[in-house]
Design an enzyme around this catalytic site. Structure first.
Site, PDB file in Angstrom:
ATOM      1  N   TRP A   1       0.818  -1.220   0.000  1.00 49.50           N
ATOM      2  CA  TRP A   1       0.000   0.000   0.000  1.00 49.50           C
ATOM      3  C   TRP A   1       0.851   1.270   0.000  1.00 49.50           C
ATOM      4  O   TRP A   1       0.604   2.204   0.744  1.00 49.50           O
ATOM      5  CB  TRP A   1      -0.952   0.005   1.195  1.00 49.50           C
ATOM      6  CG  TRP A   1      -1.797  -1.211   1.281  1.00 49.50           C
ATOM      7  CD1 TRP A   1      -1.785  -2.151   2.286  1.00 49.50           C
ATOM      8  CD2 TRP A   1      -2.780  -1.654   0.341  1.00 49.50           C
ATOM      9  NE1 TRP A   1      -2.690  -3.152   2.016  1.00 49.50           N
ATOM     10  CE2 TRP A   1      -3.331  -2.866   0.826  1.00 49.50           C
ATOM     11  CE3 TRP A   1      -3.254  -1.137  -0.868  1.00 49.50           C
ATOM     12  CZ2 TRP A   1      -4.311  -3.564   0.154  1.00 49.50           C
ATOM     13  CZ3 TRP A   1      -4.237  -1.836  -1.558  1.00 49.50           C
ATOM     14  CH2 TRP A   1      -4.761  -3.034  -1.043  1.00 49.50           C
TER      15      TRP A   1
ATOM     16  N   ARG B   1     -30.419  23.935 -13.059  1.00 48.08           N
ATOM     17  CA  ARG B   1     -31.437  22.952 -13.446  1.00 48.08           C
ATOM     18  C   ARG B   1     -32.809  23.381 -12.942  1.00 48.08           C
ATOM     19  O   ARG B   1     -32.956  23.760 -11.778  1.00 48.08           O
ATOM     20  CB  ARG B   1     -31.076  21.595 -12.841  1.00 48.08           C
ATOM     21  CG  ARG B   1     -32.100  20.501 -13.080  1.00 48.08           C
ATOM     22  CD  ARG B   1     -31.932  19.881 -14.463  1.00 48.08           C
ATOM     23  NE  ARG B   1     -32.554  18.569 -14.501  1.00 48.08           N
ATOM     24  CZ  ARG B   1     -33.832  18.340 -14.767  1.00 48.08           C
ATOM     25  NH1 ARG B   1     -34.640  19.367 -14.999  1.00 48.08           N
ATOM     26  NH2 ARG B   1     -34.314  17.120 -14.804  1.00 48.08           N
TER      27      ARG B   1
ATOM     28  N   GLU C   1      -4.233   6.071   6.226  1.00 49.11           N
ATOM     29  CA  GLU C   1      -3.758   6.821   7.396  1.00 49.11           C
ATOM     30  C   GLU C   1      -4.533   6.415   8.655  1.00 49.11           C
ATOM     31  O   GLU C   1      -4.793   7.235   9.533  1.00 49.11           O
ATOM     32  CB  GLU C   1      -3.874   8.345   7.169  1.00 49.11           C
ATOM     33  CG  GLU C   1      -3.018   8.876   6.046  1.00 49.11           C
ATOM     34  CD  GLU C   1      -1.531   8.806   6.331  1.00 49.11           C
ATOM     35  OE1 GLU C   1      -1.146   8.393   7.447  1.00 49.11           O
ATOM     36  OE2 GLU C   1      -0.743   9.144   5.446  1.00 49.11           O
TER      37      GLU C   1
END
Length: 380
Positions: A158, A268, A363
């Protein structure tokens, strides 16, 4: 993006503006294509290094920017709002510099730190292993002392920037138990070091994540950072800062998703008026805004404690937990606001959602953050 920030100095305001300018001109125009192509953004790191944005929390003596963490993290947020993969890599690079700066000898710092902080050398942090992610004390990669240095054997996992970094801040076992781990600065061209195929990830595709294998690689003894057996304290001292970096990046992702959702909702129309004027959708956007503001407040609180020299480990975990959970919720809601368009790659909110997910994992997973917070309450 929020324009008005509470910053400590005029210099900090200029720095944030510089960060936005570079992020808008250098990062954003290429982010989507590079992510699709899984193309490493060398030029982006060169631009950030040339602007001094890779060295902000370190002292001028070694070429750093001498900025408080409060300011550095807000720069990371700005980068994360345009391109999360690059912002994460910048955070990891800063993390990889911390052991040398905090525990290295004066000779080691003078020798290596200026090139690291200038961006001439890009770094990676190599702590995790396939069986030892959250449990760092269980790592097995070994460094055996010999007459000519240390022989490194084992596999790490990783690694952000794996195979692309110029050096690796490595944690390996030199003895038994939690006090038998040491820290090393490993050059990328070390004979006996090789990298696995990049992981095929959901997001952050432009910056590779790989394994690293050490096959009896000989590392000179002067590459030991700190004392033998000091590795875990070194790793943990850096991880609190690293968690704040991820919290800031997650906040940037969430802010950008909110901005895009608000812009779409203003444009929109449904039933004769902009959809933002419909209470049901307006409340969704209000909750998104509250989550982003809360995330930013938690990481800034922790950063200010760090800058003041106060304990901040619990606050770092709170910030990481709050900001990354907020990023996941806000980006998911942004996809919902855009409806079917949000589910397509014609709009970037689907990428934000994919990027947000990993922030809850690396982390230290958010379950680990809850454990850290609970233990601090029990021991307080």
């Amino acid at each position: 993006m929020p324009v008005d920030r509470l910053l400590p100095t005029p210099e900090a305001h200029d720095l944030i503006e510089l960060s936005r300018e570079i992020a808008d001109k250098v990062l954003e125009p290429i982010a989507a294509d590079y992510e699709k192509q899984e193309r490493y953004p060398d030029e982006a790191f060169r631009a950030l290094g040339a602007a001094g944005l890779l060295s902000l929390p370190y002292p001028e003596e070694f070429g750093g920017g001498a900025q408080p963490y409060e300011v550095y993290l807000q720069v990371l947020e700005e980068l994360g709002a345009r391109w999360a993969a690059v912002a994460v890599a910048v955070s990891v690079h800063s993390l990889s510099c911390h052991p040398l700066f905090a525990y290295g000898t004066e000779e080691q710092k003078q020798r290596w730190l200026p090139d690291m902080l200038s961006g001439n050398l890009i770094g990676a942090y190599s702590l995790s292993e396939a069986h030892a992610g959250s449990d760092a004390a269980a790592l097995r990669c070994r460094a055996v002392a010999s007459a000519d240095g240390y022989r490194l054997t084992g596999t790490k996992a990783w690694i952000t920037n794996g195979g692309k970094a110029d050096y690796y801040t490595l944690f390996a076992r030199t003895g038994e138990g939690s006090r038998g781990i040491s820290c090393f600065l490993v050059p990328a061209d070390l004979e006996g070091l090789s990298f696995g195929k990049p992981e095929e990830k959901m997001g952050l595709r432009a910056v590779p994540t790989t394994t690293a294998a050490y096959d009896n690689a000989l590392l000179p003894a002067d590459r030991l950072i700190g004392a033998e057996g000091q590795g875990l304290p070194i790793a943990f001292s850096a991880l609190d800062s690293g968690r704040l970096g991820i919290a800031a990046v997650a906040t940037g992702i969430a802010q950008r998703a909110l901005d895009d959702a608000v812009a779409y909702a203003k444009d929109r129309e449904a039933f004769g008026r902009p959809i933002i004027d419909h209470q049901g959708l307006g409340f969704v956007l209000a909750d998104m805004a509250a989550a982003v503001d809360s995330a930013r407040a938690t990481y800034l609180d922790a950063a200010r404690r760090r800058d003041a020299g106060l304990p901040y480990s619990r606050q770092a975990s709170v910030a990481k937990l709050t900001a990354t959970d907020a990023a996941m919720k806000v980006t998911t809601d942004a996809v919902q606001v855009l409806g079917g368009y949000g589910y397509t790659q014609d709009f970037p909110v689907e990428r934000y959602m994919r990027e947000a997910k990993i922030t809850q994992i690396f982390e230290g997973t958010n379950q680990i953050q809850r454990l850290v917070i609970a233990r601090s309450l029990a021991n307080g």
